[in-house]
Design a protein around this motif. Structure first.
Motif, mmCIF file in Angstrom:
data_model
loop_
_atom_site.group_PDB
_atom_site.id
_atom_site.type_symbol
_atom_site.label_atom_id
_atom_site.label_comp_id
_atom_site.label_asym_id
_atom_site.label_seq_id
_atom_site.Cartn_x
_atom_site.Cartn_y
_atom_site.Cartn_z
ATOM 1 N N LEU A 14 0.737 -1.215 0.006
ATOM 2 C CA LEU A 14 -0.090 0.231 0.024
ATOM 3 C C LEU A 14 0.884 1.395 0.065
ATOM 4 O O LEU A 14 0.514 2.189 -0.669
ATOM 5 N N ILE A 15 2.013 1.277 0.856
ATOM 6 C CA ILE A 15 2.897 2.513 0.738
ATOM 7 C C ILE A 15 3.288 2.901 -0.506
ATOM 8 O O ILE A 15 3.484 3.844 -0.944
ATOM 9 N N MET A 16 3.660 1.780 -1.223
ATOM 10 C CA MET A 16 4.287 1.672 -2.624
ATOM 11 C C MET A 16 3.342 2.366 -3.431
ATOM 12 O O MET A 16 3.744 2.938 -4.623
ATOM 13 N N TRP A 17 2.131 2.008 -3.605
ATOM 14 C CA TRP A 17 1.095 2.299 -4.384
ATOM 15 C C TRP A 17 0.991 3.724 -4.284
ATOM 16 O O TRP A 17 0.658 4.517 -5.147
ATOM 17 N N ILE A 18 0.921 4.176 -2.924
ATOM 18 C CA ILE A 18 0.556 5.585 -2.694
ATOM 19 C C ILE A 18 2.044 6.323 -3.427
ATOM 20 O O ILE A 18 1.806 7.373 -3.907
ATOM 21 N N ALA A 19 3.027 5.887 -3.154
ATOM 22 C CA ALA A 19 4.398 6.537 -3.615
ATOM 23 C C ALA A 19 4.217 6.508 -5.139
ATOM 24 O O ALA A 19 4.727 7.612 -5.637
ATOM 25 N N GLY A 20 3.439 5.397 -5.880
ATOM 26 C CA GLY A 20 3.790 5.376 -7.247
ATOM 27 C C GLY A 20 2.609 6.350 -7.879
ATOM 28 O O GLY A 20 2.788 7.014 -8.838
ATOM 29 N N LEU A 21 1.472 6.594 -7.009
ATOM 30 C CA LEU A 21 0.589 7.599 -7.331
ATOM 31 C C LEU A 21 1.105 9.000 -7.383
ATOM 32 O O LEU A 21 0.884 10.008 -8.062
ATOM 33 N N LEU A 22 2.007 9.153 -6.238
ATOM 34 C CA LEU A 22 2.640 10.654 -6.339
ATOM 35 C C LEU A 22 3.843 10.887 -7.062
ATOM 36 O O LEU A 22 4.012 12.059 -7.563
ATOM 37 N N ASN A 23 4.403 9.898 -7.755
ATOM 38 C CA ASN A 23 5.512 9.937 -8.715
ATOM 39 C C ASN A 23 5.068 10.877 -9.883
ATOM 40 O O ASN A 23 5.596 11.752 -10.130
ATOM 41 N N PRO A 24 3.762 10.559 -10.536
ATOM 42 C CA PRO A 24 3.494 11.367 -11.854
ATOM 43 C C PRO A 24 3.110 12.641 -11.486
ATOM 44 O O PRO A 24 2.983 13.708 -12.040
ATOM 45 N N LEU A 25 2.464 12.770 -9.784
ATOM 46 C CA LEU A 25 1.843 14.307 -9.449
ATOM 47 C C LEU A 25 2.966 15.244 -9.030
ATOM 48 O O LEU A 25 2.780 16.371 -8.988
ATOM 49 N N MET A 26 4.375 14.778 -8.804
ATOM 50 C CA MET A 26 5.282 15.600 -8.318
ATOM 51 C C MET A 26 5.822 16.865 -9.189
ATOM 52 O O MET A 26 6.168 17.693 -8.992
ATOM 53 N N ILE A 27 5.603 16.510 -10.585
ATOM 54 C CA ILE A 27 5.962 17.693 -11.587
ATOM 55 C C ILE A 27 4.718 18.653 -11.867
ATOM 56 O O ILE A 27 4.985 19.830 -12.436
ATOM 57 N N PHE A 28 3.723 18.427 -11.391
ATOM 58 C CA PHE A 28 2.285 19.306 -11.703
ATOM 59 C C PHE A 28 2.703 20.687 -10.888
ATOM 60 O O PHE A 28 2.272 21.768 -11.758
ATOM 61 N N PRO A 29 3.422 20.754 -10.026
ATOM 62 C CA PRO A 29 3.619 22.247 -9.522
ATOM 63 C C PRO A 29 4.398 23.269 -10.440
ATOM 64 O O PRO A 29 4.329 24.147 -10.821
ATOM 65 N N ASP A 67 5.725 -5.949 -13.429
ATOM 66 C CA ASP A 67 5.600 -5.180 -12.259
ATOM 67 C C ASP A 67 4.495 -3.894 -12.402
ATOM 68 O O ASP A 67 5.010 -2.993 -13.124
ATOM 69 N N ASP A 68 3.434 -4.214 -12.523
ATOM 70 C CA ASP A 68 2.395 -3.149 -12.748
ATOM 71 C C ASP A 68 2.730 -1.821 -12.220
ATOM 72 O O ASP A 68 2.571 -0.653 -12.743
ATOM 73 N N LEU A 69 2.893 -1.693 -10.828
ATOM 74 C CA LEU A 69 3.292 -0.589 -10.096
ATOM 75 C C LEU A 69 4.333 0.219 -10.730
ATOM 76 O O LEU A 69 4.220 1.588 -11.111
ATOM 77 N N VAL A 70 5.567 -0.294 -11.212
ATOM 78 C CA VAL A 70 6.571 0.215 -11.746
ATOM 79 C C VAL A 70 6.233 1.025 -13.223
ATOM 80 O O VAL A 70 6.552 2.097 -13.491
#
Length: 96
Positions: A14-29, A67-70
């Motif tokens: 679960l922690i890694m799926w949350i991190a995986g979702l944050l990965n593409p969002l980090m560039i939005f700012p 590895d679907d998450l990656v």
């Protein structure tokens, strides 16, 4: 205690799926700032091109290693980096 038990205890998947979702969002700012202000002075296109290549490589790695998450996380991150790169190019050409 094995690492598998520790991972299960702390809900590592679960922690890694949350991190995986944050990965593409980090560039939005950065993208928001570019679109809002049109200022691209602090953007290195070389960095974004290399970053995009790495994200694509890891996405393909996720595909080949099943590895679907990656695969998903890096694929979405590559898409957001591509949009930011294209926005940078657009605003630089518009100003020039």
């Amino acid at each position: 205690m094995t690492r598998e038990i520790v991972a299960q205890t702390i809900h590592w998947a679960l922690i890694m799926w949350i991190a995986g979702l944050l990965n593409p969002l980090m560039i939005f700012p950065q993208l928001w700032k570019i679109v809002r202000t049109g200022d691209t002075a602090g953007i290195s296109l070389g960095f974004f091109v290399v970053f995009l290549g790495l994200q694509l490589a890891f996405s393909v790695h996720g595909f080949f290693s099943r590895d679907d998450l990656v695969m998903i996380s890096n694929g979405m991150a590559a898409a957001s980096t591509l949009v930011t790169t294209l926005a940078t190019i657009y605003y630089r050409r518009r100003i020039a």
